[in-house]
Design a protein around this motif. Sequence first.
Motif, PDB file in Angstrom:
ATOM      1  N   LEU A 554       0.838  -1.197   0.000  1.00  0.00           N
ATOM      2  CA  LEU A 554       0.000   0.000   0.000  1.00  0.00           C
ATOM      3  C   LEU A 554       0.874   1.249   0.000  1.00  0.00           C
ATOM      4  O   LEU A 554       0.580   2.232  -0.702  1.00  0.00           O
ATOM      5  N   ARG A 555       1.970   1.221   0.744  1.00  0.00           N
ATOM      6  CA  ARG A 555       2.874   2.376   0.733  1.00  0.00           C
ATOM      7  C   ARG A 555       3.454   2.595  -0.668  1.00  0.00           C
ATOM      8  O   ARG A 555       3.615   3.732  -1.113  1.00  0.00           O
ATOM      9  N   ARG A 556       3.762   1.510  -1.361  1.00  0.00           N
ATOM     10  CA  ARG A 556       4.291   1.652  -2.726  1.00  0.00           C
ATOM     11  C   ARG A 556       3.246   2.266  -3.652  1.00  0.00           C
ATOM     12  O   ARG A 556       3.578   3.042  -4.559  1.00  0.00           O
ATOM     13  N   LEU A 557       1.977   1.930  -3.428  1.00  0.00           N
ATOM     14  CA  LEU A 557       0.915   2.539  -4.226  1.00  0.00           C
ATOM     15  C   LEU A 557       0.783   4.031  -3.914  1.00  0.00           C
ATOM     16  O   LEU A 557       0.586   4.850  -4.817  1.00  0.00           O
ATOM     17  N   PHE A 558       0.885   4.386  -2.638  1.00  0.00           N
ATOM     18  CA  PHE A 558       0.883   5.807  -2.282  1.00  0.00           C
ATOM     19  C   PHE A 558       2.022   6.535  -2.998  1.00  0.00           C
ATOM     20  O   PHE A 558       1.851   7.652  -3.503  1.00  0.00           O
ATOM     21  N   ALA A 559       3.191   5.904  -3.032  1.00  0.00           N
ATOM     22  CA  ALA A 559       4.350   6.516  -3.695  1.00  0.00           C
ATOM     23  C   ALA A 559       4.099   6.691  -5.190  1.00  0.00           C
ATOM     24  O   ALA A 559       4.419   7.739  -5.777  1.00  0.00           O
ATOM     25  N   GLN A 560       3.528   5.667  -5.810  1.00  0.00           N
ATOM     26  CA  GLN A 560       3.246   5.729  -7.248  1.00  0.00           C
ATOM     27  C   GLN A 560       2.258   6.846  -7.566  1.00  0.00           C
ATOM     28  O   GLN A 560       2.443   7.606  -8.528  1.00  0.00           O
ATOM     29  N   LEU A 561       1.208   6.944  -6.746  1.00  0.00           N
ATOM     30  CA  LEU A 561       0.210   7.985  -6.984  1.00  0.00           C
ATOM     31  C   LEU A 561       0.778   9.372  -6.685  1.00  0.00           C
ATOM     32  O   LEU A 561       0.493  10.337  -7.411  1.00  0.00           O
ATOM     33  N   LEU A 562       1.589   9.492  -5.645  1.00  0.00           N
ATOM     34  CA  LEU A 562       2.225  10.777  -5.345  1.00  0.00           C
ATOM     35  C   LEU A 562       3.074  11.243  -6.519  1.00  0.00           C
ATOM     36  O   LEU A 562       3.048  12.427  -6.891  1.00  0.00           O
TER      37      LEU A 562
END
Length: 651
Positions: A554-562
């Motif tokens: 989930l953190r990696r998804l936050f990073a991708q969206l950021l």
Amino acid sequence: MENYKYTDVRFADIQILRYRLEGFGRLSLQQKKLIYCLSEATLWGRDITFDQFGFHNLKIRKVLEAIYSGFKGDRNQEEYRSFEEYLRRVWFSNGIHHHYGCEKFEPRFSEEFFETQVRALPASQLPLDDGQTVDGLIEELRRPIFDPHYMPKRVCTEDGVDIVKESACNFYQGLTQEEVEEYYRDQAKDDGPEPVSHGLNSTLVKGTDGQIREDVWSAQGKYAPAISHIIYWLKKAQQLALNESQAQYISTLVKYYETGDLNTFNRYCIEWVGEHESDVDFVNGFIEVYGDPLGLKGSWEGIVEYQDQEATRRTKTISDEAQWFEDHSPVDLRFKKEKVKGVTAHVVRAAMLGGDEYPSTAIGINLPNADWIRAAHGSKSVTISNLIDAYNKAAHGNGFKEEFIQDKEMVELIDKWGDQCDNLHTDLHECLGHGSGKLLDGVSPDALKSYGSTIEEARADLFGLYFIADPKLLQLGLLDNSEAYHAAYYSYMLNGLMTQLVRIAPGNKIEEAHMRNRALIARWCYEKGKKNCVAELYTDNGKTYLRINDYEALRRLFAQLLAEIQRVKSEGDLEAARLLVETYGVNVDEKLHKEVLDRYARLDLAPYKGFLNPKLTPVTDDRGDVKDILVDYSEDYDQQMMRYGKEYGAL
């Protein structure tokens, strides 16, 4: 302070809280007097906000208050109680539209009741225009109050319609969206590297002759009676300034109010953001643009604050590491600041709220808004501890977590770490998120138009979400448990996917920028993580729950969206912004929405909360000199609103 209690009245979907001025008694007399003068300047802008939020708002409020004061009948009868609730909602929202959803309130009293009560009042108590009759006043206000199809939305952000014509806010008169955009596009064509915020402090009007003009909000223009009072108290405050720099920026703010010149406003912002030593600070002016569908016009707001010294150590730790966070952000190198400048962050206690910050208010602020000033001079960020404390008290033991979270271990984790993680996320959002990144050369700050506010809030939220899970926070001593961030991730996803829907009326879409931002982030990550089952919504015994299976993913998804959100902002990619917001941030699943509303209704909670201000009273000695400022919490909601209408009614 023995008369303090943190709750007051509850009505409609609102609960009114109080905030406590901890440590106020330990301030110096100069600091207290400064807070008092700044508080008066804050309260005198109230009528401006009412007028900005709708052309008819001030008249409606004054008529309703006259009925409230002069009512001779049974105040327990159902129709009067409905009238009273409507008036309380108007007070809370600074007008006839919901403060969050922007839809117009439905009165549950009849037109006959309204007309009878108005006619029973002496004409001298009514806000009649020159030559206007009581009949004329009733007819003028009938449609705004009772016709649900007339001015139904204060801020309309629906894709594919003329959002200027469809919005009831009082920033544009007689214009279409295309005309407004063309006007300000022409205004900005000669902008250099340090542009003004075109349109921030004016009403744009198209006259009967077809000519477009700006009615500037200044001591010489529109809102002059209220602005003159604000200036009076700012000048008093200037004499009590805690240092020369503070005196200077107050002086520049006064000049801006006197002239309405936006170059002077830029100078004020630079001076204000460069002053770091005062324990007392304030915001006063036309600031945030969420109330304008095009994101140009600043709603008037005021807040007075003094520093929470102990809690500020936390934000200082974060702001001192601003360059590290910028360097380690997961965004493209092209969009990062090579050198982060002037980031300061404090935890403060609110001393007075006004305008668009009252009664509903933010718990964190990051200013100024101009991107070039942030890049060249930095920003100031505050987290408001006494407001957060009041919210936490109101939420304690209300049954919300137990209803919507099935996993008892997660409930315990949130009970243990939730408040601390919420504070940290707010700090990261305000202190660093808004100040991070940069626009590419030639990109207009207004390139994303009506989607700009949502994208900017998503950018700051994602920055906080990404870094709250970083081991750096453990190294800095801000967290001492490597899994504490799970509480923040779970709460955020639950809110974005489900529980914030309690703030949406059945059949409506998501309109408010912060809510769109949270929905966008949660739904995007949910959809992108479906293949690997990062998070899932499941049903048990007819109730929907959230399960997060992989927090690192989930953190990696936050990073991708950021990274994508920062690209959209930096490049001014309007079409990408539109697709993100319209795809993930707007629509509502009707079945899930109904379920959430039904479950929430059984808890008997108010989804929205706001605040009463304390009453500050100077105490004088035998010579008439002020020797202290007393804090009084005994005023109730109706008393405060009626007093403000009488004492600060400038327009």
